[in-house]
Design a protein around this motif. Structure first.
Motif, mmCIF file in Angstrom:
data_model
loop_
_atom_site.group_PDB
_atom_site.id
_atom_site.type_symbol
_atom_site.label_atom_id
_atom_site.label_comp_id
_atom_site.label_asym_id
_atom_site.label_seq_id
_atom_site.Cartn_x
_atom_site.Cartn_y
_atom_site.Cartn_z
ATOM 1 N N HIS A 25 0.809 -1.218 0.000
ATOM 2 C CA HIS A 25 0.000 0.000 0.000
ATOM 3 C C HIS A 25 0.848 1.277 0.000
ATOM 4 O O HIS A 25 0.309 2.373 -0.139
ATOM 5 C CB HIS A 25 -0.934 0.014 1.219
ATOM 6 C CG HIS A 25 -0.221 0.017 2.529
ATOM 7 N ND1 HIS A 25 0.322 -1.118 3.092
ATOM 8 C CD2 HIS A 25 0.039 1.019 3.406
ATOM 9 C CE1 HIS A 25 0.876 -0.824 4.250
ATOM 10 N NE2 HIS A 25 0.730 0.472 4.456
ATOM 11 N N LEU B 157 -0.077 3.799 -7.178
ATOM 12 C CA LEU B 157 -1.404 3.234 -6.969
ATOM 13 C C LEU B 157 -2.491 4.250 -7.305
ATOM 14 O O LEU B 157 -2.406 5.422 -6.937
ATOM 15 C CB LEU B 157 -1.563 2.782 -5.516
ATOM 16 C CG LEU B 157 -0.676 1.618 -5.052
ATOM 17 C CD1 LEU B 157 -0.853 1.387 -3.557
ATOM 18 C CD2 LEU B 157 -1.004 0.350 -5.824
ATOM 19 N N LEU C 243 -5.920 1.198 -4.898
ATOM 20 C CA LEU C 243 -5.807 1.205 -3.441
ATOM 21 C C LEU C 243 -7.159 1.535 -2.820
ATOM 22 O O LEU C 243 -7.807 2.512 -3.196
ATOM 23 C CB LEU C 243 -4.768 2.243 -2.993
ATOM 24 C CG LEU C 243 -4.599 2.421 -1.485
ATOM 25 C CD1 LEU C 243 -3.934 1.193 -0.869
ATOM 26 C CD2 LEU C 243 -3.788 3.678 -1.172
ATOM 27 N N SER D 139 -9.139 2.405 0.856
ATOM 28 C CA SER D 139 -8.864 2.927 2.197
ATOM 29 C C SER D 139 -10.178 3.036 2.956
ATOM 30 O O SER D 139 -11.212 2.512 2.527
ATOM 31 C CB SER D 139 -8.161 4.282 2.111
ATOM 32 O OG SER D 139 -8.961 5.210 1.399
ATOM 33 N N VAL E 27 -5.418 -3.387 -3.741
ATOM 34 C CA VAL E 27 -4.527 -3.285 -2.581
ATOM 35 C C VAL E 27 -5.276 -2.612 -1.441
ATOM 36 O O VAL E 27 -5.901 -1.558 -1.639
ATOM 37 C CB VAL E 27 -3.253 -2.495 -2.927
ATOM 38 C CG1 VAL E 27 -2.320 -2.437 -1.717
ATOM 39 C CG2 VAL E 27 -2.543 -3.113 -4.126
ATOM 40 N N ASP F 115 -5.256 -0.584 2.108
ATOM 41 C CA ASP F 115 -4.430 0.295 2.929
ATOM 42 C C ASP F 115 -4.382 -0.245 4.359
ATOM 43 O O ASP F 115 -5.225 -1.037 4.774
ATOM 44 C CB ASP F 115 -5.007 1.699 2.910
ATOM 45 C CG ASP F 115 -4.029 2.748 3.431
ATOM 46 O OD1 ASP F 115 -2.881 2.384 3.746
ATOM 47 O OD2 ASP F 115 -4.428 3.925 3.527
ATOM 48 N N ASP F 116 -3.385 0.184 5.126
ATOM 49 C CA ASP F 116 -3.310 -0.184 6.541
ATOM 50 C C ASP F 116 -4.167 0.804 7.325
ATOM 51 O O ASP F 116 -3.666 1.720 7.969
ATOM 52 C CB ASP F 116 -1.858 -0.165 7.024
ATOM 53 C CG ASP F 116 -1.713 -0.803 8.398
ATOM 54 O OD1 ASP F 116 -2.736 -1.255 8.959
ATOM 55 O OD2 ASP F 116 -0.583 -0.863 8.908
#
Length: 207
Positions: A64, A69, A99, A101, A123, A125-126
């Motif tokens: 991420h 991205l 990405l 989120s 992908v 995100d954290d």
């Protein structure tokens, strides 16, 4: 286990005792089978996770953390500059790494289907992310963390739909959950705890 010796016609010699015609009686062992799961989904209380857990590796190769991205919530990511609303099936643009989120998915909306085509990547995100969907078809790549980048945030993916034998996703992947087609890649790495536990569906005997 108990063994009962029944001796018939013992024979003696000058070097010791020898036995023949021995009968062994094995007493039955009483087995107690614990109750099994009575429904498809059941809330199970596990022992508390230890305060100290394994080190969580983080390096510069987190999926991420990449400036190339495209953002899910950016209109420029999607054909016609229209962000998917969740009212119908969604297919990622071919050849793009997208990405997601905390603000990507609409709360309370069940997305019917999300397809990641060959050459594309979704992908995570954290960050705290909640996704409700019926299915996710992975023909490209789905990345949630990496081997050297464990995500520490709370990410929840909940699947909705009837439990049956239909094959809506194709490739015999079924119609509910995450289906990875031949050639697809699913990579999930979250916070690592040690030790961990699992609940068995049936009794496992230890001899």
């Amino acid at each position: 286990m108990a063994i009962i010796f029944q001796l018939n016609k013992p024979v003696t010699v000058n070097v010791g005792w020898y036995l023949k015609n021995i009968k062994f009686t094995m007493l039955p062992r009483i087995a107690i089978t614990p109750p099994l799961l009575s429904q498809d989904s059941e809330l199970v209380n596990l022992r508390p996770v230890p305060v100290e857990f394994d080190p969580q590796p983080r390096d510069a190769f987190c999926p991420h953390i990449n400036g190339t991205l495209a953002l899910w919530h950016d209109p420029a990511t999607w054909p016609g500059s229209v962000i998917p609303s969740g009212s119908g099936p969604i297919t990622l643009p071919v050849g793009k790494r997208v990405l997601v989120s905390s603000c990507s998915f609409t709360s309370g909306v069940v997305y019917p289907s999300i397809t990641i085509p060959v050459g594309s990547e979704l992908v995570f995100d954290d960050a705290p992310i909640t996704l409700w969907a019926q299915d996710i078809v992975v023909m490209g790549k789905l990345s949630i963390g990496g081997p050297s980048c464990r995500l520490l945030s709370n990410i929840e993916i909940k699947f909705f739909g009837a439990k049956n034998t239909s094959d809506r996703m194709g490739n015999n992947l079924g119609q509910k959950g995450i289906g990875v087609a031949p050639g697809g890649s699913l990579d999930i790495h979250g916070k690592q705890y040690h030790p961990t536990w699992a609940r068995l569906a049936s009794t496992a005997w230890m001899e």
